[in-house]
Design an enzyme around this catalytic site. Structure first.
Site, mmCIF file in Angstrom:
data_model
loop_
_atom_site.group_PDB
_atom_site.id
_atom_site.type_symbol
_atom_site.label_atom_id
_atom_site.label_comp_id
_atom_site.label_asym_id
_atom_site.label_seq_id
_atom_site.Cartn_x
_atom_site.Cartn_y
_atom_site.Cartn_z
ATOM 1 N N PRO A 9 -1.690 -12.461 22.869
ATOM 2 C CA PRO A 9 -0.780 -11.693 23.725
ATOM 3 C C PRO A 9 0.187 -12.561 24.514
ATOM 4 C CG PRO A 9 -2.968 -11.778 24.681
ATOM 5 C CD PRO A 9 -3.084 -12.346 23.285
ATOM 6 N N ASN A 10 1.389 -12.048 24.633
ATOM 7 C CA ASN A 10 2.478 -12.624 25.431
ATOM 8 C C ASN A 10 3.134 -13.844 24.784
ATOM 9 O OD1 ASN A 10 2.046 -10.729 27.634
ATOM 10 N ND2 ASN A 10 0.152 -11.862 28.009
ATOM 11 N N ARG A 17 9.055 -17.174 28.762
ATOM 12 C CA ARG A 17 7.902 -16.989 29.630
ATOM 13 C C ARG A 17 7.485 -18.321 30.255
ATOM 14 N NH1 ARG A 17 1.876 -16.785 27.262
ATOM 15 N NH2 ARG A 17 0.817 -16.206 29.174
ATOM 16 N N TYR A 22 5.002 -23.453 29.364
ATOM 17 C CA TYR A 22 4.877 -23.246 27.923
ATOM 18 C C TYR A 22 6.034 -23.820 27.108
ATOM 19 C CZ TYR A 22 1.129 -20.149 29.397
ATOM 20 O OH TYR A 22 -0.012 -19.654 29.953
ATOM 21 N N ASN A 73 -3.972 -19.454 18.465
ATOM 22 C CA ASN A 73 -3.812 -19.533 19.916
ATOM 23 C C ASN A 73 -4.166 -18.138 20.436
ATOM 24 O OD1 ASN A 73 -3.127 -19.625 22.570
ATOM 25 N ND2 ASN A 73 -1.196 -20.699 22.269
ATOM 26 N N ALA A 76 -4.629 -15.287 26.362
ATOM 27 C CA ALA A 76 -5.565 -14.826 27.400
ATOM 28 C C ALA A 76 -6.904 -14.354 26.833
ATOM 29 C CB ALA A 76 -4.908 -13.716 28.219
ATOM 30 N N GLU A 97 -8.386 -24.080 17.197
ATOM 31 C CA GLU A 97 -7.873 -23.365 18.384
ATOM 32 C C GLU A 97 -6.793 -24.232 19.035
ATOM 33 O OE1 GLU A 97 -10.996 -22.697 21.220
ATOM 34 O OE2 GLU A 97 -9.642 -21.821 22.715
ATOM 35 N N HIS A 99 -3.924 -24.468 22.272
ATOM 36 C CA HIS A 99 -3.284 -23.985 23.502
ATOM 37 C C HIS A 99 -2.108 -24.901 23.791
ATOM 38 C CE1 HIS A 99 -6.559 -21.260 24.376
ATOM 39 N NE2 HIS A 99 -7.362 -22.223 23.963
ATOM 40 N N ARG A 106 -5.669 -26.170 34.636
ATOM 41 C CA ARG A 106 -5.104 -24.959 35.254
ATOM 42 C C ARG A 106 -6.192 -24.200 36.025
ATOM 43 N NH1 ARG A 106 -1.569 -21.879 31.052
ATOM 44 N NH2 ARG A 106 -0.922 -20.879 33.006
HETATM 45 C C1 DQA Z 1 -2.435 -20.359 26.443
HETATM 46 C C2 DQA Z 1 -3.287 -20.575 27.715
HETATM 47 C C3 DQA Z 1 -3.904 -19.268 28.153
HETATM 48 O O1 DQA Z 1 -4.690 -19.477 29.327
HETATM 49 C C4 DQA Z 1 -2.829 -18.260 28.482
HETATM 50 O O2 DQA Z 1 -3.414 -17.009 28.815
HETATM 51 C C5 DQA Z 1 -1.827 -18.098 27.399
HETATM 52 C C6 DQA Z 1 -1.401 -19.273 26.632
HETATM 53 C C7 DQA Z 1 -1.679 -21.652 26.045
HETATM 54 O O3 DQA Z 1 -1.170 -21.683 24.937
HETATM 55 O O4 DQA Z 1 -1.578 -22.595 26.837
HETATM 56 O O5 DQA Z 1 -1.262 -17.025 27.214
HETATM 57 O O6 DQA Z 1 -3.305 -20.025 25.377
#
Ligand code: DQA
Length: 141
Positions: A9-10, A17, A22, A73, A76, A97, A99, A106
């Protein structure tokens, strides 16, 4: 190798964003880079970004028959979803995985990822290069 790249998501908002966290690259930029890397390596690559957890889980179920490896990825859902962990546990191929940010630097709620219990490798904090590094890793082993 058949590879599936999943983004949660997002992440469709990458580039707009919180760019200080990011980066400025869009998800399309990241996917295009991976597509080029995959083409050069003879990897069959497919992508999904979704804001719907059930859609992601159903794509992982389908990948059981179709894919050798997943780069994910989970955004959240990393921190919340046992359902996502269970779906990945039902997938027999390799899982990396990724990120973009270093989740360990964080907020405390980002320090734990359910997905990490299943992942063969975890990359955090390398920005968009993390996806390339994940593919590189999958090509080496
Ligand atoms: C994320 C880190 C997560 O905590 C966050 O909710 C994201 C992006 C990252 O790519 O750093 O949406 O996965």
């Amino acid at each position: 190798m058949k590879l599936l790249v999943l983004n949660g998501p997002n992440l469709n908002l990458l580039g707009q964003r919180e760019p200080d966290i990011y980066g400025h690259e869009t998800l399309a930029d990241i996917e295009n880079g991976l597509r080029r890397q995959a083409l050069a390596a003879g990897v069959d690559i497919d992508f999904l970004q979704t804001n719907h957890e059930g859609e992601l889980i159903e794509r992982i179920h389908a990948a059981r028959q179709e894919a050798d490896a997943i780069i994910i990825n989970p955004a959240a859902w990393s921190h919340t979803s046992v359902a996502l962990l269970d779906a990945l546990n039902a997938f027999e191929g390799r899982v990396v995985e990724v990120h973009l940010s270093n989740i360990h630097q964080r907020e405390a709620f980002r320090h734990h990822s359910y997905v990490s219990a299943r992942a063969d490798g975890v990359i955090a904090g390398l920005g968009s290069f993390g996806y390339q590094a994940a593919l590189d890793f999958l090509l080496r082993c």
